[in-house]
Write a protein that holds these residues in place. Structure first.
Motif: not given
Length: 394
Positions: A345-357
């Motif tokens: 799952d690509g969200l395991d590479l870059y997800g919502a928490a990563d986007f916030a940071e």
């Protein structure tokens, strides 16, 4: 000016290149391609032609005792009218597996794209020279990674000691296909794209078929992957299909099956990893097409926006949410008969928490720090013990 010394000129031949699938002879020298000529002939799209000729993951590799290396190149640089200027492409030097230098070649041919009118203007330019000096006189393996985002004609390679090709075969080959994110858009350099970082951490040789705007389940790409020797294969599918608004869900599902079937024809038992899109808020629930944000461009900023109608997903328009769910389902279905097929799952590479940071600066592409995070996470997931690409016995 070059210091006086006895220089040895060595032609850049295919046996000195890694990561290129074709080498075209030009009036200046040689031009590495990441798609063979027969595949290029099947798609006249200028975007794909530009992307596949940008040598992401391509490097010149040789063994030498040279203390100085020079390379003459003719780069082609892309400029968007009204947008901030793009920095010159980067050439990374790696010696015996360790970073050893970084240079740029100014000038070259310039291709200017006017987003407002769609016109493209090419201005010819002159070649330039990069130089790495002060190297050890011991025998060593040298790699010059070419700019991931500049079409690069190779004109002349000079050293102050003989060079020889480095035989392959001592490391596993990882063949990867993806979009501009895999291509390396906005990465810090050719060894800093997330696939290059992951390959370094995993101890494998990379063949990067990440094409900006070109991860569209094209049959010729699948056939190229089928015919390219590899020990590990991955395909990262989704963002281009959403932002190009190229197909509906009805076409997407059999197209994914057909793509994977073709890859499996040439690699029936190698680990095959399907990776879904990383987070991209503009396309999570809004279909394409994707467009330049003209208001941002007028302010001197390059950004993208989704222009589709979220209500049209009921009619089969693709969003990243839809694509992730369907890719997961397809892999589960196929894995019943294919024990070497995996899903990430690509969200395991870059997800919502990563986007916030670490938000996507242009709304679509990760920056250099995010490329590093994605590469490290991919390596931890795929190459470590228990992962689909773990070394035998790990």
């Amino acid at each position: 000016m070059r210091a006086e010394r006895d220089w040895i000129s060595t032609p850049v031949t295919p046996d000195l290149l890694r990561g290129a699938l074709d080498v075209e002879r030009t009036g200046n020298g040689v031009l590495p391609h990441r798609l063979p000529a027969w595949a290029r002939a099947q798609c006249p799209d200028p975007q794909l032609a530009m992307a596949e000729s940008q040598p992401s993951g391509v490097r010149i590799v040789f063994r030498t005792r040279a203390t100085a290396v020079e390379l003459d190149t003719l780069p082609t640089k892309r400029v968007y009218a009204g947008a901030p200027p793009r920095p010159d492409g980067v050439y990374d030097l790696v010696v015996d597996g360790r970073p050893a230098g970084r240079e740029r070649v100014p000038g070259g041919t310039t291709v200017t794209v006017d987003i407002a009118t769609g016109t493209v203007e090419s201005r010819p330019g002159s070649a330039g020279t990069l130089r790495f000096a002060g190297l050890s006189g011991e025998a060593k393996d040298v790699e010059i990674w070419l700019p991931h985002n500049e079409t690069t004609e190779l004109i002349a390679l000079r050293t102050d000691a003989p060079v020889e090709a480095v035989p392959g075969g001592d490391r596993r080959v990882w063949l990867h296909h993806g979009s501009s994110i895999s291509h390396g858009s906005d990465a810090g350099g050719p060894t800093a794209t997330w696939p290059a970082l992951a390959a370094s951490l995993g101890g494998v040789d990379l063949v990067n078929l990440g094409f900006g705007g070109g991860a569209l389940l094209d049959p010729f790409t699948a056939r190229v992957m089928r015919d390219t020797p590899a020990d590990l294969v991955s395909v990262k599918i989704g963002i281009n299909l959403a932002n190009a608004d190229l197909m509906r869900l009805r076409a997407f599902t059999p197209a994914v099956h057909g793509f994977l079937d073709t890859v499996r024809d040439g690699h029936p038992e190698v680990p095959l990893l399907v990776v879904s899109p990383i987070l991209c808020p503009i396309h999570e629930d809004t279909p394409g097409p994707c467009a330049f944000d003209t208001a941002a461009l007028r302010a001197g900023e390059l950004r993208f926006r989704a222009t589709g109608d979220p209500g049209e997903t009921a009619a089969g328009k693709l969003t990243l949410t839809v694509i992730r769910a369907e890719l997961s389902r397809i892999v589960r279905q196929r894995a019943a008969d294919d024990p070497n097929l995996y899903y990430l799952d690509g969200l395991d590479l870059y997800g919502a928490a990563d986007f916030a940071e670490l938000p996507l600066p242009d709304g679509l592409h990760p920056d250099a720090a995010t490329h590093r995070r994605i590469g490290e996470r991919f390596a931890a997931s795929a190459f470590t013990a228990g992962g689909p690409f773990a070394a035998p016995g790990a």
